[in-house]
Scaffold this motif. Structure first.
Motif, mmCIF file in Angstrom:
data_model
loop_
_atom_site.group_PDB
_atom_site.id
_atom_site.type_symbol
_atom_site.label_atom_id
_atom_site.label_comp_id
_atom_site.label_asym_id
_atom_site.label_seq_id
_atom_site.Cartn_x
_atom_site.Cartn_y
_atom_site.Cartn_z
ATOM 1 N N ARG A 181 0.558 -1.382 0.057
ATOM 2 C CA ARG A 181 0.366 0.010 0.190
ATOM 3 C C ARG A 181 1.214 1.110 0.029
ATOM 4 N NH1 ARG A 181 -5.661 -0.600 2.694
ATOM 5 N NH2 ARG A 181 -6.276 -2.591 2.080
ATOM 6 N N ILE A 182 1.973 1.222 0.894
ATOM 7 C CA ILE A 182 2.721 2.483 0.718
ATOM 8 C C ILE A 182 3.368 2.373 -0.324
ATOM 9 C CG2 ILE A 182 4.932 3.020 1.872
ATOM 10 C CD1 ILE A 182 3.881 2.426 4.083
ATOM 11 N N MET A 183 3.427 1.591 -0.933
ATOM 12 C CA MET A 183 4.798 1.502 -2.450
ATOM 13 C C MET A 183 3.490 2.354 -3.708
ATOM 14 S SD MET A 183 7.101 -1.552 -2.397
ATOM 15 C CE MET A 183 7.062 -2.426 -4.087
ATOM 16 N N ARG A 220 4.630 5.988 -5.632
ATOM 17 C CA ARG A 220 4.093 5.416 -7.410
ATOM 18 C C ARG A 220 2.713 6.271 -7.775
ATOM 19 N NH1 ARG A 220 1.868 0.740 -7.501
ATOM 20 N NH2 ARG A 220 3.953 -0.232 -7.013
ATOM 21 N N THR A 221 1.746 6.238 -7.326
ATOM 22 C CA THR A 221 0.535 7.201 -7.982
ATOM 23 C C THR A 221 0.719 8.715 -7.769
ATOM 24 O OG1 THR A 221 -0.942 5.974 -7.171
ATOM 25 C CG2 THR A 221 -1.403 7.990 -7.447
ATOM 26 N N SER A 222 1.950 9.457 -6.407
ATOM 27 C CA SER A 222 2.540 10.695 -6.214
ATOM 28 C C SER A 222 3.721 10.970 -7.388
ATOM 29 C CB SER A 222 2.694 10.813 -4.829
ATOM 30 O OG SER A 222 1.916 10.594 -3.805
ATOM 31 N N GLY A 223 3.656 10.131 -7.266
ATOM 32 C CA GLY A 223 5.734 9.621 -8.717
ATOM 33 C C GLY A 223 4.959 10.299 -9.799
ATOM 34 N N ILE A 224 3.908 9.786 -10.256
ATOM 35 C CA ILE A 224 3.219 9.863 -11.636
ATOM 36 C C ILE A 224 2.870 10.879 -11.946
ATOM 37 C CG2 ILE A 224 1.664 8.318 -13.078
ATOM 38 C CD1 ILE A 224 2.902 5.828 -12.050
ATOM 39 N N ALA A 225 2.107 10.970 -10.679
ATOM 40 C CA ALA A 225 0.618 12.230 -10.881
ATOM 41 C C ALA A 225 1.900 13.634 -10.403
ATOM 42 C CB ALA A 225 -0.098 12.428 -9.843
#
Length: 190
Positions: free
Chosen positions: A42-44, A48-53
């Protein structure tokens, strides 16, 4: 039921195969390891979502802010750099976090990595909030100066939705890292 029938049933029970006794300590460790891996996933996913956004923010800035709304170039550049920096930072944390296998590591070392991760996430969030306040304030001033009521209403709607959502995600990520830390401690205490 007579005594002979009871004896026969008793002998049949002795001959029946027994299940091996359950090792409660092993069961606790397995459960804790399962919690560790699900919390890590879940942390990953969040990183990942924050990085892509964040990596997509320059495209958003160039397409919407510069193209459609005519924001000043300096604001588009700052918005793009902010998004790119925060996205790369989140992806770097993801890469660093992914390479650790907390289940096979000694628990003390795993906990040390989790504490380091929590500090880095807190630093990233603090920097993100400070940069975000500057950028959102600048966008607000540009939109107010333009005098378009739709842009102004959209700004306030975005602020009203985005701020609680960001706070909720921050709290959720902190909760996940604390949960991961508790699961690792449970692995140490069978």
């Amino acid at each position: 039921m007579d005594i002979e029938e009871l004896k026969n049933k008793w002998k049949g029970l002795d001959a029946a195969p027994c299940k091996s006794p359950i090792d409660e300590g092993e069961l606790v460790v397995r459960l804790a390891a399962s919690r560790v891996s699900s919390s890590k996933d879940r942390i990953m996913r969040h990183l990942r979502t924050s990085g892509i956004a964040g990596v997509w923010m320059p495209f958003l800035a160039c397409g919407l802010l510069a193209g459609k709304y005519g924001c000043p170039d300096w604001l588009v550049v700052v918005y793009s750099l902010y998004g790119l920096l925060m996205g790369v930072w989140a992806l770097a944390l993801l890469i660093r976090f992914r390479k650790h296998d907390f289940i096979t590591m000694p628990v003390a070392q795993s906990l040390q990595h989790i504490v380091t991760l929590r500090r880095r996430i807190s630093l990233m969030r603090a920097a993100g909030i400070l940069g975000g306040v500057f950028i959102i304030g600048s966008l607000g001033m540009v939109f107010f100066a333009d005098g378009d009521p739709y842009l102004t209403a959209g700004f306030f709607a975005g602020l009203a939705v985005g701020l609680p959502l960001g706070i909720f995600r921050w709290i959720d990520l902190n909760k996940r890292t604390r949960y991961l830390e508790k699961a690792l401690r449970a692995c140490a205490e069978p």
